[in-house]
Design an enzyme around this catalytic site. Structure first.
Site, mmCIF file in Angstrom:
data_model
loop_
_atom_site.group_PDB
_atom_site.id
_atom_site.type_symbol
_atom_site.label_atom_id
_atom_site.label_comp_id
_atom_site.label_asym_id
_atom_site.label_seq_id
_atom_site.Cartn_x
_atom_site.Cartn_y
_atom_site.Cartn_z
ATOM 1 C CD GLU A 137 4.713 -0.502 -5.440
ATOM 2 O OE1 GLU A 137 5.426 -0.568 -4.413
ATOM 3 O OE2 GLU A 137 3.547 -0.923 -5.474
ATOM 4 N NE ARG A 141 7.534 -2.167 -3.306
ATOM 5 C CZ ARG A 141 7.224 -3.442 -3.489
ATOM 6 N NH1 ARG A 141 8.140 -4.375 -3.313
ATOM 7 N NH2 ARG A 141 6.018 -3.798 -3.889
ATOM 8 C CG ASP A 264 -4.303 1.154 -0.328
ATOM 9 O OD1 ASP A 264 -3.833 1.969 -1.149
ATOM 10 O OD2 ASP A 264 -3.911 -0.027 -0.277
ATOM 11 C CD GLU A 380 -1.326 -4.228 3.538
ATOM 12 O OE1 GLU A 380 -0.641 -3.537 2.772
ATOM 13 O OE2 GLU A 380 -1.323 -5.484 3.506
ATOM 14 C CB THR A 464 2.029 3.464 2.646
ATOM 15 O OG1 THR A 464 0.890 2.581 2.597
ATOM 16 C CG2 THR A 464 2.817 3.391 1.348
#
Length: 488
Positions: A137, A141, A264, A380, A464
């Protein structure tokens, strides 16, 4: 030029793959769009004038959410929009929301808000903290956000922050397999967390690779590339990966394959590594993997295309589950050139959204019953509408985006921001506004409706977390190495 692992690492898997399966990716697939729900409204075309109005509406709502954050949570990781209180992930704030929001503010032309966020980050964000953080994360981010904002703003202070963070994260890769541990102490370099998943082990190369390109230090690319390859090397002959893996011995803990959360973005980065860096090894891994995904996970039910869960080795169907996180797949399929599947799957996403006027976290697509009713403000399905509109020019995807945006505002807007939903059926709100609503949801809504000049899609690759990255014109000269945090 960064060094790359030898292609011999992946040859044994490819050599044992049945020839018929290697051909799956090249086979043309024609699927009719999923039938609309009974009495569902037809999509109405969106004119360029209406699209411009929608883009401005998105900017207004971005301002509304940002103002709530600024008033009640300035300098903290996030705003709790119902209690009007700040929320931090760890003992000290790492300014998740400002970093995640900065490139969106820049792209929207919200200069005042972008400048104040940039100054906050440059002057007050410190990674010299004695605390464990989740590498995945933090990488997507913060590292991705800092690199993208640096490229858009030219503020060298942001690149310095990114390099400091990247150096502090490097110890996660020091496992016996090269697969990263899940957590690292930013000050001491100590690591922990041996049970991980393909998303966490394989979704690091865009961020670390760009850090290498911008600093001239190849170590970041090399470590993240090895982690991606080591994840792929443990795929089945079908090219599928399981749900959880032990990073120290490389053994799968859960062999269930799917395209949802925890897996994913691993598939996403196989393709995007090729797209951004021109890495042919990633291209080969992608082609093998997507063939198996389409062969074993794709599920055509009553004319509608879904992707479910299966055993990674045998391909045996285990569960008919699809949800908000799976909805990135039409974007990935479109980017990979498979528009028939991308179009068909996006129609299924629209059907999922229309069940309750906003999408659930997951549903059983065989029965069309919600299995996890929350809505975390996820982006998404909007991302896929944006990609499909870019690749096809079809007004249908802006029309979908308008329906998504209307439902998003109607059901999640609060007095000082946007609130997640506990249950899409009752529309009960939850006191949460994750930073990705700024990084991704608002950004993809805006770019879907804005003129193409707002961002040159073909010149960038989104990580992503929707942070756009572009290769520098020339590789950076080698920067002086910084001392890594010493393990104690």
């Amino acid at each position: 030029m960064t060094r790359r692992p030898r292609f011999a690492l992946i040859q044994p898997v490819l050599k044992n793959l049945p020839v018929a399966l290697l051909m799956v990716a090249a086979q043309a697939l024609t699927l009719a769009p999923a039938p609309a729900l009974a009495a569902a409204p037809a999509l109405r075309p969106v004119s360029e004038a209406e699209s411009a109005v929608l883009a401005n509406r998105v900017k207004d709502e971005m301002r509304h959410a940002w103002q709530g954050y600024k008033q009640y949570a300035w300098g903290h990781d996030a705003l709790k929009p119902l209690s009007k209180a700040p929320h931090d992930w760890y003992a000290q704030s790492l300014m998740m929301t400002p970093v995640d929001a900065l490139d969106t503010l820049i792209l929207m032309g919200l200069k005042e808000q972008a400048d104040e966020a940039r100054e906050l980050i440059a002057t007050r964000l410190s990674f010299d903290q004695d605390m464990y953080v989740q590498n995945f994360e933090i990488s997507i981010r913060l590292l991705g956000g800092l690199l993208s904002a640096y490229q858009l703003s030219g503020d060298a202070r942001l690149l310095a922050k990114a390099q400091d963070l990247g150096q502090r994260l490097l110890p996660v890769f020091d496992s016996p397999t090269g697969l990263p541990y899940t957590h690292v102490n930013l000050r001491t370099g100590k690591v922990r967390g041996t049970i991980s998943n393909p998303a966490e082990t394989g979704t690091l190369l865009l961020e670390f690779g760009m850090l290498s390109r911008l600093t001239g230090q190849p170590v970041y690319f090399e470590k993240a590339k090895r982690a991606l390859v080591e994840t792929y090397r443990r795929a089945s002959a079908l090219g599928l990966v399981g749900s959880t893996i032990n990073v120290e011995n490389g053994q799968w803990q859960d062999p269930v394959a799917h395209i949802g959360g925890g897996i994913d973005s691993y598939y996403e980065y196989l393709y995007k590594c090729w797209r951004l860096f021109g890495d042919t090894e990633c291209k080969s891994m992608w082609e093998h993997s997507i063939a198996g995904v389409n062969q074993a996970l794709a599920d055509n039910r009553g004319g509608a295309l879904w992707y479910g869960h299966a055993d990674m080795t045998s391909g045996r169907r285990l569960k008919t589950q699809y949800g908000a996180l799976d909805a990135f797949m039409p974007a990935l399929l479109a980017m990979g050139g498979d528009l028939p599947r991308a179009r068909a799957l996006q129609e299924s996403g629209l059907r999922m959204w229309r069940l309750h006027g906003i999408e659930p976290e997951s549903l059983d697509y065989a029965s069309m019953k919600v299995t996890s009713p929350g809505y975390a403000l996820r982006p998404e399905i909007v991302e896929s509408a944006y990609y499909l509109h870019h690749y096809t020019g079809d007004w249908r995807y802006r029309a979908m985006g308008r329906e998504f945006f209307d439902g998003f505002v109607r059901h999640t807007r609060s007095e000082v921001g946007y609130a997640a939903l506990k249950d899409v059926r009752s529309k009960t709100k939850e006191d949460s506004m994750e930073s990705f609503v700024f990084a991704e949801t608002f950004k993809y809504f805006y770019l879907l409706f804005a003129p193409k000049e707002a961002l040159d899609f073909d010149a960038v690759t989104f990580n992503t977390e929707a942070h756009p990255l572009r290769l520098p014109v020339a590789p950076a000269p080698a920067a002086p190495a910084q001392a890594a945090p010493a393990a104690q």
